[in-house]
Design an enzyme around this catalytic site. Structure first.
Site, short mmCIF file in Angstrom:
data_model
loop_
_atom_site.label_atom_id
_atom_site.label_comp_id
_atom_site.label_asym_id
_atom_site.label_seq_id
_atom_site.Cartn_x
_atom_site.Cartn_y
_atom_site.Cartn_z
N ARG A 1 1.74 32.95 18.88
CA ARG A 1 2.33 33.61 20.04
C ARG A 1 2.67 35.06 19.75
NH1 ARG A 1 3.85 28.36 19.78
NH2 ARG A 1 3.36 27.12 21.64
N GLU B 1 -11.47 28.43 24.61
CA GLU B 1 -11.15 27.76 25.87
C GLU B 1 -11.76 28.50 27.06
OE1 GLU B 1 -6.90 27.90 25.17
OE2 GLU B 1 -6.64 29.38 26.75
N HIS C 1 -5.69 32.48 19.53
CA HIS C 1 -6.10 31.28 18.80
C HIS C 1 -6.97 31.69 17.61
CE1 HIS C 1 -4.51 29.22 22.21
NE2 HIS C 1 -5.46 29.65 23.03
N GLN D 1 -0.58 34.88 23.82
CA GLN D 1 -1.00 34.13 22.64
C GLN D 1 -2.43 34.44 22.23
OE1 GLN D 1 -2.14 29.82 24.18
NE2 GLN D 1 -0.24 30.53 25.17
#
Length: 387
Positions: free
Chosen positions: A274, A133, A98, A96
């Protein structure tokens, strides 16, 4: 300061034992993938201030400046800007990426105007926020992070000696970096599904036979047989973290977590595009618009010493700041300076946090401006913001 009651999410890729082992509870036999700590509307933590349990999100909504701090509200709005998790991968997560903040806002507004239901399986943008993240390993932790140099990927694919992969090998060897990575990923994700299933099956068999650098991809294919994401994964850096080491994932960087237990912190968002290793929706055109097609060093992070025994994981993000305290037996009590809202999570030992004692996997919410004293031995992760 409030004890947090947290929700464990039972995603299929989760470990059946890692989170129960941390918490000291009996496994249920079902996967336990993530334990969420924060105020995300999908699964807010709960606190009880004497009138019964209520969502942390509702407590913050009632008095955002008192709970978060005036500077945090001014900078990020009246919401806790981060989400802290315990992540337990027993199988690979989806490959994935972001979006960045501008992309997230635009994508969310476009889908809102188009009337796409927020819970629609083909919806890409669940909110208008970005999702940088950081994951910090509590056990040995395997993952994929960022593109390899195209030449390295070409050699990895060529060694499989699968005829249908030769065009990808040629592209990776002949084209400039960005064009090579873009063309190969596009070709993999848009190939005929049946032809790609055969290619992946042959590649997985060869990877299992070769072992070594190919072994992780044989393991991925075991969980996702025939998935084009297996070939896409071979374009990425394979990373093995030791306990205490971390990875930062910025916007547009393709990645996947493969195995292990870790502490994860992110901006308070659920936006995921994804690339594979999933039965869920893959929006290829939107994905290709978001991915950064450049080879990168994964950049393994190690904690940096800060004052008073704090160890900081330095990242370029203001929405979260993650650090830890590793306190040996006999350590003197330590009062943390007042700060914006924070969450403290114990991962080892039974340290004192104010008047409370925390066991592994337990956490507390500390409102803005409240002093906290740490005592006893153990490891505590501290999540707050840069305000």
């Amino acid at each position: 300061m409030d004890r947090l009651a947290n929700t464990v999410r039972p995603y299929a890729w989760g470990s059946t034992t890692a989170i129960p082992d941390l918490l000291g509870t009996a496994p249920t036999g079902e996967p336990q993938a993530e334990m969420w700590m924060g105020a995300h509307p999908g699964a807010p933590s709960r606190i009880d201030r004497g009138t019964g349990a209520e969502p942390l999100s509702a407590v913050i909504d009632a008095a955002p400046e008192a709970e978060l701090g005036e500077a945090t509200v001014k900078k990020f709005g009246p919401h806790l800007p981060f989400l802290l998790k315990i992540l337990a991968a027993g199988a690979p997560l989806s490959l994935q990426v972001h979006p960045n903040l501008v992309q997230a806002r635009r994508g969310y507004e476009d889908e809102q105007r188009s009337g796409v239901p927020i819970d629609a399986p083909h919806r890409n943008y669940k909110d208008a926020n970005h999702k940088p993240e950081l994951v910090c390993a509590l056990t040995p932790f395997d993952g994929l992070c960022g593109f390899r140099a195209p030449g390295e990927s070409a050699e990895l694919l060529a060694a499989l000696e699968v005829d249908s992969l030769e065009p990808y090998v040629d592209l990776l060897r002949a084209h400039p970096e960005e064009a090579a990575l873009r063309e190969v990923l596009t070709a993999v994700l848009t190939a005929d599904p049946e032809e790609m299933r055969v290619t992946v099956t042959e590649a997985a068999t060869a990877a299992g036979r070769l072992g070594g650098a190919h072994a992780p991809y044989a393991a991925i294919a075991h969980h996702y047989p025939g998935d084009p994401g297996v070939i896409a994964a071979m374009l990425l850096n394979y990373v093995q973290l030791q306990p205490g080491e971390a990875l930062f994932l910025g916007a547009g960087v393709p990645h996947a977590y493969l195995n292990g237990l870790g502490v994860e912190i992110m901006a308070n968002s659920d936006n995921v595009l994804r690339c594979g290793l999933t039965p869920k929706h893959v929006d290829v055109p939107e994905l290709l618009r978001i991915v950064r097609f450049e080879a990168t060093d994964p950049g393994v992070l190690r904690p940096e010493a800060a004052p008073d025994g704090e160890e900081l994981y330095d990242t370029p993000i203001d929405e979260f700041r993650l650090s830890r305290y590793v306190r040996p037996e006999g350590a003197a009590p330590l009062t943390l300076p007042a700060s914006p809202a924070q969450i403290l999570l114990c991962t080892a030992g039974e340290p004192g946090v104010g008047q409370l004692t925390l066991a592994p996997g337990r956490s507390v919410f500390v409102p803005a401006g409240e002093n906290v004293t740490l005592s006893g031995a153990g490891t505590i992760y501290r999540a707050t913001v840069v305000a």
